[in-house]
Scaffold this motif. Structure first.
Motif, mmCIF file in Angstrom:
data_model
loop_
_atom_site.group_PDB
_atom_site.id
_atom_site.type_symbol
_atom_site.label_atom_id
_atom_site.label_comp_id
_atom_site.label_asym_id
_atom_site.label_seq_id
_atom_site.Cartn_x
_atom_site.Cartn_y
_atom_site.Cartn_z
ATOM 1 N N PHE A 16 -41.316 -32.286 3.436
ATOM 2 C CA PHE A 16 -42.264 -32.458 2.755
ATOM 3 C C PHE A 16 -42.894 -31.044 2.393
ATOM 4 O O PHE A 16 -43.306 -30.628 1.257
ATOM 5 N N THR A 17 -43.364 -30.563 3.489
ATOM 6 C CA THR A 17 -44.347 -29.428 3.485
ATOM 7 C C THR A 17 -43.692 -28.019 2.777
ATOM 8 O O THR A 17 -44.018 -27.683 1.978
ATOM 9 N N ILE B 168 -52.093 -26.526 3.450
ATOM 10 C CA ILE B 168 -52.642 -27.447 2.596
ATOM 11 C C ILE B 168 -51.719 -28.873 2.581
ATOM 12 O O ILE B 168 -52.234 -29.909 2.723
ATOM 13 N N ILE B 169 -50.673 -28.421 2.025
ATOM 14 C CA ILE B 169 -49.689 -29.503 2.031
ATOM 15 C C ILE B 169 -49.165 -30.195 3.308
ATOM 16 O O ILE B 169 -49.042 -31.284 3.236
ATOM 17 N N HIS C 18 -49.702 -34.043 4.024
ATOM 18 C CA HIS C 18 -48.717 -35.076 4.719
ATOM 19 C C HIS C 18 -49.174 -35.660 5.655
ATOM 20 O O HIS C 18 -48.700 -37.062 5.921
ATOM 21 N N GLN C 19 -50.038 -35.198 6.517
ATOM 22 C CA GLN C 19 -50.607 -35.778 7.688
ATOM 23 C C GLN C 19 -51.530 -37.103 7.240
ATOM 24 O O GLN C 19 -51.467 -38.221 7.775
ATOM 25 N N MET C 20 -52.117 -36.885 6.251
ATOM 26 C CA MET C 20 -53.108 -37.743 5.635
ATOM 27 C C MET C 20 -52.206 -38.656 4.805
ATOM 28 O O MET C 20 -52.467 -40.275 5.256
ATOM 29 N N MET D 232 -53.646 -43.188 -4.020
ATOM 30 C CA MET D 232 -54.386 -42.103 -4.654
ATOM 31 C C MET D 232 -53.861 -40.682 -4.345
ATOM 32 O O MET D 232 -53.808 -39.670 -4.808
ATOM 33 N N LEU D 233 -53.378 -40.462 -2.863
ATOM 34 C CA LEU D 233 -52.938 -39.251 -2.417
ATOM 35 C C LEU D 233 -51.743 -38.741 -3.057
ATOM 36 O O LEU D 233 -51.683 -37.619 -3.450
#
Length: 691
Positions: free
Chosen positions: A129-130, A372-373, A377-379, A393-394
């Motif tokens: 993802f990152t 940032i990414i 992803h953690q969020m 929303m994310l």
């Protein structure tokens, strides 16, 4: 390990997204430094794939032809020219491919970072993802446009491509357990390093970036790195020092600011913190209206003038401090911060370059989205199980970020379609800068029919530029303004006024060849041929255009042997130079050597694919030599290829004074062609309609 299918999918996805976003640039015109470095640079115009022609591309710097100049990038331009000459499509295709390759290897490099000791604990989804989104956001950010759509800035993007490839190879080599593979990777890194440096000098920072990776991701201590990499870092370090010394420090002219720039080294150093923060704001807030080829930037004259100077310095020190503090807890953030500032050292500190150029961020910004990414992803992972609304929303935010950024880049690329649109945009976005006004007016004049131009309104645009601020460029920007004002008065045939403005330009820059050439042409139009010859003697350097003007001026002064000598000098390297052949034909004609005149004029007709001017000179030679057979042959050829309207238009442009070789028998030639046209029409049989 990440499956190969995911790699293939990612590579395809990145390629398609970039290709779509830059699809509207394929026909974007040449701009600005493209002309000096490519379009008008004969050493780039490779017509044969020979060792000598390839070597010429390595030394393509016009003002210093003996110095090796970004040979890798210049060779790629030469290959483009070899296959497509000045058609922009091929150049844009290669630039976009370079950008795609850079994005792919950035994705792979970020992925490899997650296999280093500090990050290896994260799961597959975090890594993938990152890496994917970081590379994507970097690739579609409008800050990269100057390095892609601006053709000559391939130098920056190509250097960055090899730089990023080298980082990927280093990580692969560093993480492999096979000694044989490690040797292979390190040899490949060295080659990529040379190619990066050979594209642009910024590549020289690669060893320091690799050392940064060691420090942050492999727990390199101040004592020594691991034994496995010590020799490699030392080798690259020594080689770096050698390259800097040989290619830069010996060329002290790069520090020669006095009399050339509108700022001192000290003022540039003070201003750059504000510029760098502006770059960061552009990257993180990428709205198309915030990007321009020109930016209004007030020069910092002290730490508190303007006050934003001190604030910017404090902010940058704070950001670097954060990088130090979070090295253990947030290594990706620490690396992104140090990589950004490290790779801005070359162009954003003391070297007397232009104050602001967006393409300088192409390499430094490579890892800026990674932390940032990763945090996003953690969020996402946290809220997936704890709050589905915030989770959605994310995802909407990430999707919107990609859409908005890509759209901004696509829209911004429209400003680069033509030179006129680019400089009109610059005038609107940097209204206090002189450069936009001056370049827009020049481009507008060059791209429009002089018969329909409102010269006085364009003249007023240029005059306004004299009142504008000189922003981080050459002090004597008015040189260009006065040259443009002289050009307008020349178009209007107000030659005395044109001479006045050209002389003002020359007074500001006595070694400026453009002003000298323009003044000589005005003197020729005023029939002051001796003055034209005298001013041409002040040329510091002479390219083929200058030599052809010299040759013409010698003809106008009746110095035919001198004209022949100069034209032959041109033909040593360019045997098919049209103007050299035309001037040779004219000079021999005026000397009465009609046989040689016909020989060179035939050659001129052939290489120009039938220039009317060359044909007229041939007819003039035929008439002067009383060769009626020759006259009939070439008159027929003219009437076979051109209409009477085209012929009359060309004759109208030959009215004295002019900037071409003299034709003695103009009236006789025109009368002969008219009579022959009438004769041709009279011989056409009209069908008998009585049957």
């Amino acid at each position: 390990m990440i499956k190969s299918k995911n790699h293939l999918l990612t590579i395809s996805l990145l390629s398609i997204i970039i290709a779509i976003i830059y699809s509207n640039t394929l026909n974007s015109s040449w701009h600005f430094d493209d002309y000096e470095n490519i379009v008008d640079n004969r050493k780039i115009h490779m017509s044969k794939l020979t060792l000598s022609s390839i070597r010429d591309t390595f030394y393509s710097l016009n003002n210093n032809p003996n110095k090796l100049y970004r040979p890798v990038a210049c060779f790629t331009f030469a290959l483009n020219w070899y296959f497509g000459q000045d058609s922009v499509v091929g150049y844009h295709v290669i630039n976009i491919l370079i950008h795609i390759i850079s994005a792919i290897f950035l994705y792979l490099a970020i992925l490899q970072l997650f296999f280093t000791p500090l990050l290896n604990q994260y799961d597959y989804s975090a890594k993938y993802f990152t890496a994917l989104l970081s590379a994507c956001l970097w690739a579609i950010n409008p800050i990269q446009i100057q390095a892609i759509t601006y053709i000559v800035q391939r130098m920056a993007s190509l250097s960055a491509m090899f730089y990023i490839i080298a980082i990927y190879l280093y990580l692969k080599g560093r993480l492999t357990v096979s000694r044989k593979n490690r040797i292979f990777f390190f040899i490949a890194i060295f080659i990529a390093y040379l190619l990066s440096f050979g594209s642009k000098q910024n590549g020289v920072m690669l060893p320091f970036s690799l050392l940064l990776i060691e420090v942050i991701f492999f727990n390199f201590t101040i004592k020594l790195p691991s034994k496995k990499t010590t020799w490699f870092i030392l080798l690259l370090g020594v080689f770096t020092v050698s390259l800097i010394f040989i290619t830069e420090l010996l060329d002290s002219s790069i520090f020669d600011i006095p009399g050339k720039r509108s700022f001192t080294i000290y003022q540039r150093l003070l201003t750059q913190p504000r510029v760098i923060l502006f770059y960061i704001s552009q990257i993180l807030y990428p709205i198309a209206s915030r990007f321009s080829i020109v930016h209004d930037f007030e020069i910092s004259t002290s730490a508190i003038s303007p006050i934003s100077t001190a604030i910017s310095i404090i902010v940058i020190i704070s950001i670097i401090g954060i990088g130090f503090l979070c090295r253990k807890r947030l290594p990706l953030l620490s690396f992104a911060i140090f990589f950004f500032f490290l790779n801005h050292l070359i162009e954003s500190t003391i070297l007397p370059l232009e104050m602001v150029f967006e393409h300088r961020n192409y390499l430094p910004s490579a890892f800026i989205f990674t932390p940032i990414i990763f945090i996003l992803h953690q969020m996402v992972g946290y809220y997936r199980n704890n709050n589905i609304i915030i989770f959605l929303m994310l995802y909407l935010f990430i999707s919107g970020l990609i859409t908005v950024t890509g759209t901004a880049t696509y829209l911004r690329n429209f400003d680069w379609i033509t030179e006129e649109s680019l400089w009109l945009d610059a005038m609107e976005k940097a209204p206090d800068s002189d450069r936009g006004y001056q370049n827009y007016s020049k481009v507008f004049i060059d791209s429009h029919d002089s018969r329909t131009l409102n010269f006085d309104s364009i003249f007023e645009v240029i005059r306004k530029s004299l009142d504008k601020r000189v922003v981080g460029t050459f002090i004597n920007r008015n040189v260009i303004a006065y040259n443009n004002m002289g050009a307008i008065r020349s178009y209007q045939k107000r030659y005395k006024e044109a001479l006045y403005y050209y002389k003002k330009s020359l007074a500001l820059a006595p070694d400026k060849n453009n002003s000298i050439v323009s003044i000589s042409k005005v003197y020729l139009m005023l029939n002051e041929h001796k003055k034209a010859l005298k001013i041409l003697s002040k040329l510091r350097t002479k390219n083929n255009h200058h030599l052809n003007l010299y040759s013409l001026t010698f003809v106008k002064n009746g110095m035919f042997d001198k004209s022949i000598e100069v034209s032959n000098k041109i033909r040593v390297k360019e045997p098919d130079d049209y103007f050299a052949l035309l001037h040779l034909g004219s000079a021999y004609k005026m000397k009465g050597n009609y046989k040689k005149s016909k020989h060179y004029l035939q050659h001129a007709i052939r290489v120009s694919n039938g220039s009317l001017l060359a044909y007229f000179n041939m007819l003039d030679t035929c008439l002067l030599s009383n060769d009626t057979e020759c006259m009939d042959i070439y008159a027929d050829k003219i009437l076979d290829r051109f209409t009477l309207k085209q012929i009359l238009k060309e004759f109208d442009e030959l009215k004295e004074p002019n900037l071409t070789v003299p034709i003695s028998k103009k009236n006789e030639i025109l009368l002969y062609l008219k009579d022959l046209t009438v004769k041709r029409y009279s011989e056409i049989k009209v069908p008998d309609e009585s049957h």
